[in-house]
Design a protein around this motif. Structure first.
Motif, PDB file in Angstrom:
ATOM      1  N   TYR A 189      42.704 -86.150  49.770  1.00 17.90           N
ATOM      2  CA  TYR A 189      42.896 -86.908  49.003  1.00 17.90           C
ATOM      3  C   TYR A 189      42.199 -87.123  48.060  1.00 17.90           C
ATOM      4  CZ  TYR A 189      46.173 -89.767  52.487  1.00 17.90           C
ATOM      5  OH  TYR A 189      46.987 -90.420  53.583  1.00 17.90           O
ATOM      6  N   ASP A 190      42.726 -87.849  47.158  1.00 14.54           N
ATOM      7  CA  ASP A 190      41.444 -88.062  45.411  1.00 14.54           C
ATOM      8  C   ASP A 190      40.874 -88.890  45.567  1.00 14.54           C
ATOM      9  OD1 ASP A 190      40.423 -88.004  43.172  1.00 14.54           O
ATOM     10  OD2 ASP A 190      42.527 -86.909  41.766  1.00 14.54           O
ATOM     11  N   VAL A 191      39.696 -89.513  46.568  1.00 11.22           N
ATOM     12  CA  VAL A 191      39.329 -90.267  46.368  1.00 11.22           C
ATOM     13  C   VAL A 191      38.607 -90.512  45.698  1.00 11.22           C
ATOM     14  CG1 VAL A 191      37.208 -91.175  47.377  1.00 11.22           C
ATOM     15  CG2 VAL A 191      38.217 -89.371  48.719  1.00 11.22           C
ATOM     16  N   ALA A 192      37.856 -90.580  44.260  1.00 14.24           N
ATOM     17  CA  ALA A 192      37.409 -90.768  42.950  1.00 14.24           C
ATOM     18  C   ALA A 192      38.811 -91.538  42.101  1.00 14.24           C
ATOM     19  CB  ALA A 192      37.073 -89.272  41.909  1.00 14.24           C
ATOM     20  N   LEU A 193      40.043 -91.371  42.573  1.00 11.33           N
ATOM     21  CA  LEU A 193      41.106 -91.236  41.896  1.00 11.33           C
ATOM     22  C   LEU A 193      41.561 -93.391  42.569  1.00 11.33           C
ATOM     23  CD1 LEU A 193      43.405 -90.927  39.581  1.00 11.33           C
ATOM     24  CD2 LEU A 193      44.833 -90.427  42.056  1.00 11.33           C
ATOM     25  N   TYR A 194      41.146 -92.916  44.005  1.00 12.07           N
ATOM     26  CA  TYR A 194      41.707 -94.537  44.537  1.00 12.07           C
ATOM     27  C   TYR A 194      40.594 -95.362  43.955  1.00 12.07           C
ATOM     28  CZ  TYR A 194      45.375 -92.024  46.958  1.00 12.07           C
ATOM     29  OH  TYR A 194      46.454 -92.448  47.817  1.00 12.07           O
ATOM     30  N   GLN A 195      39.954 -94.930  44.543  1.00 11.00           N
ATOM     31  CA  GLN A 195      38.123 -95.772  43.912  1.00 11.00           C
ATOM     32  C   GLN A 195      38.111 -96.518  42.388  1.00 11.00           C
ATOM     33  OE1 GLN A 195      34.740 -92.983  45.252  1.00 11.00           O
ATOM     34  NE2 GLN A 195      34.286 -94.340  46.585  1.00 11.00           N
ATOM     35  N   ILE A 196      38.812 -95.677  41.644  1.00 12.55           N
ATOM     36  CA  ILE A 196      38.685 -95.572  40.343  1.00 12.55           C
ATOM     37  C   ILE A 196      39.685 -96.996  40.329  1.00 12.55           C
ATOM     38  CG2 ILE A 196      39.803 -95.456  37.767  1.00 12.55           C
ATOM     39  CD1 ILE A 196      38.678 -92.607  39.044  1.00 12.55           C
ATOM     40  N   PHE A 197      40.828 -96.733  40.596  1.00 11.60           N
ATOM     41  CA  PHE A 197      41.967 -98.010  40.687  1.00 11.60           C
ATOM     42  C   PHE A 197      41.836 -99.416  41.774  1.00 11.60           C
ATOM     43  CE2 PHE A 197      45.463 -99.685  42.634  1.00 11.60           C
ATOM     44  CZ  PHE A 197      46.508-100.297  41.473  1.00 11.60           C
TER      45      PHE A 197
ATOM     46  N   VAL B  71      42.292 -96.738  50.102  1.00 13.02           N
ATOM     47  CA  VAL B  71      41.012 -97.296  49.795  1.00 13.02           C
ATOM     48  C   VAL B  71      39.955 -97.799  50.979  1.00 13.02           C
ATOM     49  CG1 VAL B  71      39.941 -99.359  48.728  1.00 13.02           C
ATOM     50  CG2 VAL B  71      41.647 -97.767  47.711  1.00 13.02           C
ATOM     51  N   GLN B  72      40.682 -98.755  51.710  1.00  7.18           N
ATOM     52  CA  GLN B  72      39.736 -98.717  53.440  1.00  7.18           C
ATOM     53  C   GLN B  72      38.727 -98.007  53.946  1.00  7.18           C
ATOM     54  OE1 GLN B  72      41.262-102.743  55.715  1.00  7.18           O
ATOM     55  NE2 GLN B  72      42.680-102.268  53.923  1.00  7.18           N
ATOM     56  N   ALA B  73      39.850 -96.419  53.929  1.00 13.24           N
ATOM     57  CA  ALA B  73      39.598 -95.463  54.871  1.00 13.24           C
ATOM     58  C   ALA B  73      37.789 -94.838  54.120  1.00 13.24           C
ATOM     59  CB  ALA B  73      40.553 -95.292  54.727  1.00 13.24           C
ATOM     60  N   ILE B  74      38.611 -95.155  52.545  1.00 12.11           N
ATOM     61  CA  ILE B  74      37.296 -94.537  51.934  1.00 12.11           C
ATOM     62  C   ILE B  74      35.882 -95.415  52.851  1.00 12.11           C
ATOM     63  CG2 ILE B  74      36.524 -94.062  49.724  1.00 12.11           C
ATOM     64  CD1 ILE B  74      39.234 -93.682  49.385  1.00 12.11           C
ATOM     65  N   ARG B  75      35.796 -96.880  52.387  1.00 19.15           N
ATOM     66  CA  ARG B  75      34.431 -97.590  52.446  1.00 19.15           C
ATOM     67  C   ARG B  75      34.047 -96.709  53.934  1.00 19.15           C
ATOM     68  NH1 ARG B  75      36.920-102.424  54.497  1.00 19.15           N
ATOM     69  NH2 ARG B  75      36.771-101.745  56.185  1.00 19.15           N
ATOM     70  N   ASP B  76      34.905 -96.814  54.627  1.00 21.33           N
ATOM     71  CA  ASP B  76      34.566 -96.260  56.050  1.00 21.33           C
ATOM     72  C   ASP B  76      34.458 -94.629  56.401  1.00 21.33           C
ATOM     73  OD1 ASP B  76      34.908 -99.047  57.223  1.00 21.33           O
ATOM     74  OD2 ASP B  76      36.691 -98.107  57.676  1.00 21.33           O
ATOM     75  N   HIS B  77      34.572 -94.063  55.817  1.00 24.34           N
ATOM     76  CA  HIS B  77      34.730 -92.470  55.876  1.00 24.34           C
ATOM     77  C   HIS B  77      34.501 -91.550  54.727  1.00 24.34           C
ATOM     78  CE1 HIS B  77      32.493 -88.895  57.813  1.00 24.34           C
ATOM     79  NE2 HIS B  77      32.419 -90.165  58.148  1.00 24.34           N
ATOM     80  N   GLU B  78      34.190 -91.963  53.622  1.00 21.47           N
ATOM     81  CA  GLU B  78      34.146 -91.008  52.699  1.00 21.47           C
ATOM     82  C   GLU B  78      34.789 -90.153  52.773  1.00 21.47           C
ATOM     83  OE1 GLU B  78      31.790 -92.549  49.394  1.00 21.47           O
ATOM     84  OE2 GLU B  78      32.783 -90.500  47.934  1.00 21.47           O
ATOM     85  N   SER B  79      33.833 -88.892  53.361  1.00 21.76           N
ATOM     86  CA  SER B  79      33.852 -87.382  53.313  1.00 21.76           C
ATOM     87  C   SER B  79      35.110 -86.860  54.374  1.00 21.76           C
ATOM     88  CB  SER B  79      32.719 -87.199  53.722  1.00 21.76           C
ATOM     89  OG  SER B  79      32.612 -87.494  55.087  1.00 21.76           O
TER      90      SER B  79
END
Lengths: 289, 379
Positions: free
Chosen positions: B244-252, B229-237
């Motif tokens: 990784y299924d980015v949306a899934l982690y964000q939803i969680f 989740v923190q990695a997505i915050r820093d660099h989503e793409s």
């Protein structure tokens, strides 16, 4: 039939107020990417400026429009120069900073002028009503409609037919290339923000005779105006006009069929769905990312 | 050349990271001993609850990069779940058939609506107070993140959704109490313990929930999912390219944060003894963002302290209207300054100061060691 025309005219009247408030927001958001949550407070400052000019200097509303524009624009210039320009590459933080600035402006007015409601007089020349399509409409509302269209025209000319506008458009496309051609981006940004703030001030002054003036009057406007900008599409002035009148007609119409609350809820929901599926707005052509 | 930094093991690091959390919780638990005043204790409990709400925002904003401007929506839903259950436990003076809540009688409602029926069970209500906000958030998250909505647009959608729900609650007066909210509630009673809003039991309940939410949130940030989740915050793409299924982690993370906010909402009803549409209002929701930013959005303890300190200050000054007005002005200025110069909030500042102290001590220690070495060499 009369009722139908009346609805249309009510919608146009709501729409013209929306357009007045949204125009400045649209310029600022579209060109600088700043979500200006202090926009409602600029509207409020404009309304108070109208009240001050009237009560202390005896100036009529129409005569004080130009000074009001300049005063609120000066506020905007200072805020851009000393707050927002420090947040160049932190777009989310500009939301927070402008919100903080908005609170300060609101409190400053509350502390200095007081939180009582203030009233601004209608210009005497526009206080009667006139006939439009067979129904009677207050002249001032017609004037607001004309004024909103005129301000839109002026803004369009400024953006598309002047040097400053051309520089701004160049910066929007590519800031560093524009800068290497000798355009002072900082100065253009400050001027843009000041212009947007000035427009908000004008909007506040123009709606002040219709509504009472209070320190927190801006809060309602900023949400509505924001929805107009999102619906119309960023960087599309014509889209802003179209969406202002669409939203005006829509909320007028639903409010007539149901009630104000339902109208507001439905419009908000529609916008949420719109953002999800067309974040670029209804009236923008898709651009290459 | 060996590194000068002390090489700490994973366990030591964990203890160092947990230390501020545990110290703060110890102080929270010790407060009733110092404050022998039920009225004041109730006030502090209120600020602690707002602290839990701010922790939940810190989780989604600071760690997930999702600036949820509608965090109070989950808070409000939790608070209404609790209020509905406690309302049904009252013995109303003016009851219609089958013990209808008083405001329904005033609004000519004949039968208890179906969605009120299950709230006769407190267990159901508490579960609903956690699960309903989480489900609503998951649905909203699915709607947004599956469409790759990011940044500012997330903020607008969350804010707009909250306003819609707020409008619906105010509009449906006969089922929700409308503008007045749900008032005149019974006391919460679990396993024979009565939670009086001004009692010690309630305070300790709130304090335990503070500890629980801090620990849950902290544990989550240290799991693999939390790191992603923190990695997505820093660099989503970049995370997306890793598969990784980015949306899934964000939803969680969005739903987890909503559940914590729901918990805070339930506690707020117990402490305040009512539920009101202002609990999911724009004002509160934006205040939470301020508290979180001032305390430090990337520090859970920081976010919590930010809320308790700022809300507490505001509460203390609210006795006098003039003070409060001036304070709000100062608060706005403080907030702007924090955003401009302390993007990591007070927690970030504390970290910098702490590091500076440690470095100076190390430097001093090295200087002494060198001095000793030199004298030894010369003799």
């Amino acid at each position: 039939m009369d009722q139908f025309i009346e609805q249309i005219v009510t919608g146009l009247s709501i729409g013209s107020i929306l357009l007045l408030v949204a125009l400045g927001l649209s310029i600022i958001y579209g060109s600088m990417g700043i979500i200006n949550l202090a926009h409602g407070e600029f509207v409020m400052l404009g309304a108070y400026a109208a009240w001050v000019f009237h009560t202390y200097l005896g100036l009529g509303l129409l005569a004080s429009l130009v000074p009001i524009f300049l005063v609120v624009a000066a506020f905007g210039w200072v805020i851009e120069r000393y707050v927002l320009s420090l947040l160049n590459n932190r777009p989310l933080d500009t939301i927070l900073a402008t919100w903080g600035v908005g609170i300060m402006l609101q409190q400053a007015v509350r502390l200095s002028v007081g939180s009582e409601l203030r009233y601004v007089q209608l210009p005497p020349a526009l206080s009667d009503s006139m006939d439009v399509f067979g129904i009677s409409v207050s002249s001032y509302r017609v004037f607001l409609f004309v004024a909103s269209i005129a301000l839109f025209g002026a803004t369009w000319l400024l953006m598309n037919r002047t040097t400053v506008g051309m520089k701004l458009r160049a910066i929007i496309q590519d800031r560093s290339v524009a800068a290497s051609f000798g355009i002072n981006a900082k100065r253009v940004y400050a001027l843009t923000f000041a212009y947007g703030a000035g427009l908000a001030g004008l909007a506040g002054a123009l709606v002040s005779p219709l509504k009472s003036v209070s320190p927190d009057m801006g809060t309602g406007y900023v949400v509505d105006a924001f929805m107009v900008v999102v619906l119309g599409g960023v960087q599309s002035l014509a889209g802003t006009v179209a969406s202002a009148f669409i939203l005006g007609e829509l909320s007028g119409g639903i409010a007539f069929l149901q009630n104000d609350t339902v109208a507001k809820a439905i419009v908000l929901l529609a916008i949420v769905v719109l953002i999800r599926f067309r974040p670029e707005g209804l009236f923008t052509a898709r651009v290459r990312a | 050349m060996p590194s000068n930094a002390p090489h700490s093991s994973g366990l030591q690091r964990l203890i160092a990271q947990l230390a501020p959390l545990l110290i703060v919780c110890a102080i929270v638990f010790a407060l009733p001993v110092l404050l022998n005043n039920d009225f004041l204790l109730n006030k502090v409990a209120r600020y602690l609850v707002l602290g839990i709400l701010t922790i939940s925002l810190g989780l989604s904003w600071g760690f997930g990069g999702i600036l949820n401007l509608g965090q109070a929506m989950s808070f409000g839903l939790g608070s209404y779940a609790m209020a509905m259950a406690l309302k049904l436990k009252t013995v109303p003076v003016h009851t219609g058939a089958s013990g209808l809540p008083d405001f329904m009688v005033w609004n000519n409602v004949q039968h208890l609506p179906w969605f009120w029926e299950p709230f006769r069970s407190l267990t159901f209500a508490i579960a609903a107070g956690l699960i309903v906000p989480a489900l609503v958030a998951a649905a909203l998250g699915w709607f947004m993140f599956r469409g790759r909505v990011t940044g500012v647009y997330v903020s607008i959608i969350t804010l707009a959704t909250m306003v819609v729900i707020n409008l619906v609650i105010i509009d449906q007066q006969s089922y929700t109490g409308g503008f007045n909210g749900i008032t005149d509630l019974a006391q919460l009673e679990i396993f024979g313990v009565a939670f009086d809003a001004y009692g010690r039991a309630t305070y300790y309940l709130v304090a335990s929930c503070v500890l629980l939410s801090l620990l849950v949130a902290f544990a989550f940030t240290r799991t693999k999912a939390g790191l992603i989740v923190q990695a997505i915050r820093d660099h989503e793409s970049r995370v997306r390219y890793f598969g990784y299924d980015v949306a899934l982690y964000q939803i969680f993370v969005f739903a987890l944060s909503a559940a914590i906010a729901g918990l805070a909402g339930m506690l707020y009803t117990v402490v305040m003894e009512f539920a009101s549409p202002t609990f999911l209002g724009v004002q509160l929701s934006l205040s939470v963002v301020v508290w979180c930013a001032v305390g430090g959005r990337q520090s859970l303890v920081g976010a919590f302290l930010g809320a308790v300190l700022v809300a507490g200050m505001q509460g203390a000054l609210s006795e006098s209207a003039a003070f409060l007005e001036t304070w709000t002005l100062v608060m706005g200025a403080l907030f702007v300054l924090v955003v401009l110069f302390l993007p990591k909030g007070l927690a970030g500042l504390a970290q910098v100061v702490w590091r500076w102290i440690v470095q100076r001590r190390q430097a001093a220690g090295r200087g002494v060691a060198q001095g000793v070495g030199q004298t030894e060499g010369s003799t």
